[in-house]
Design an enzyme around this catalytic site. Sequence first.
Site, mmCIF file in Angstrom:
data_model
loop_
_atom_site.group_PDB
_atom_site.id
_atom_site.type_symbol
_atom_site.label_atom_id
_atom_site.label_comp_id
_atom_site.label_asym_id
_atom_site.label_seq_id
_atom_site.Cartn_x
_atom_site.Cartn_y
_atom_site.Cartn_z
ATOM 1 C CG ASP A 1 -1.848 -1.171 1.348
ATOM 2 O OD1 ASP A 1 -1.989 -1.799 0.386
ATOM 3 O OD2 ASP A 1 -2.514 -1.092 2.295
ATOM 4 C CG ASP B 1 -13.468 -1.946 -0.401
ATOM 5 O OD1 ASP B 1 -12.934 -3.230 -0.561
ATOM 6 O OD2 ASP B 1 -12.887 -1.192 -0.727
#
Length: 245
Positions: A10, A129
Amino acid sequence: MTLTLLPAVDVADGLAVRLVQGEAGTETSYGDPREAALAWQRDGAEWIHLVDLDAAFGRGSNRDLIAEVVRSVDVAVELSGGIRDDDSLDAALATGAARVNIGTAALEDPEWVRKAIDRVGDRIAVGLDVRGTTLAARGWTREGGELYEVLARLDADGCARYVLTDVRRDGTLTGPNVELLRAVTAATTRPVVASGGVSSLEDLRVIATVPGVEGAIVGKALYAGAFTLPEALAVAAEVPAAGAP
């Protein structure tokens, strides 16, 4: 086939970081994302899950650096973060990433996503998500609709696969939400990549037994030293994935 493992890189403000429950401000930095990706490649990764967090949060992007990371490795990359229109989709595909994840746009601009799926096919995955059964959008900062309604629409639009993240588990090392995984894989015939909460090798063994799951994204557990990638790959090899073709 064995469970595919995707170690995560990330990127925020040019650095490899990990968040807790996807919240800005909870970053722990792990240095140069190129080095992180190359380390996973050296450890045997065949896929890397690469996320531009700044683009996901709508606070800028690391587009050039992301492209460098993709070019620096010889393994497949799944790229995510801020892919919401033709320009960002084409830029993501142009990096050479094997697959791109679309998140917010699948909730806010379903017509564009349908056209993108028609154009690009299985190089697109949609990120689901989730908090409970409510989808999260805009870097997990807004609600984005009911999970199973969106899943049915995306199935009808021809989405090839889903990346399912339990936001409440992500970055917490509290174990995956297996109940959610089973519910989603029961509701679609498309393969699912599990994300969020993996904390142990046993978690990977459990994920591999869920029909419909073809892979798992692993982040904080690797960075925190809960286990090594070679150890995880060995576990994946010994447990045939129930959802792998």
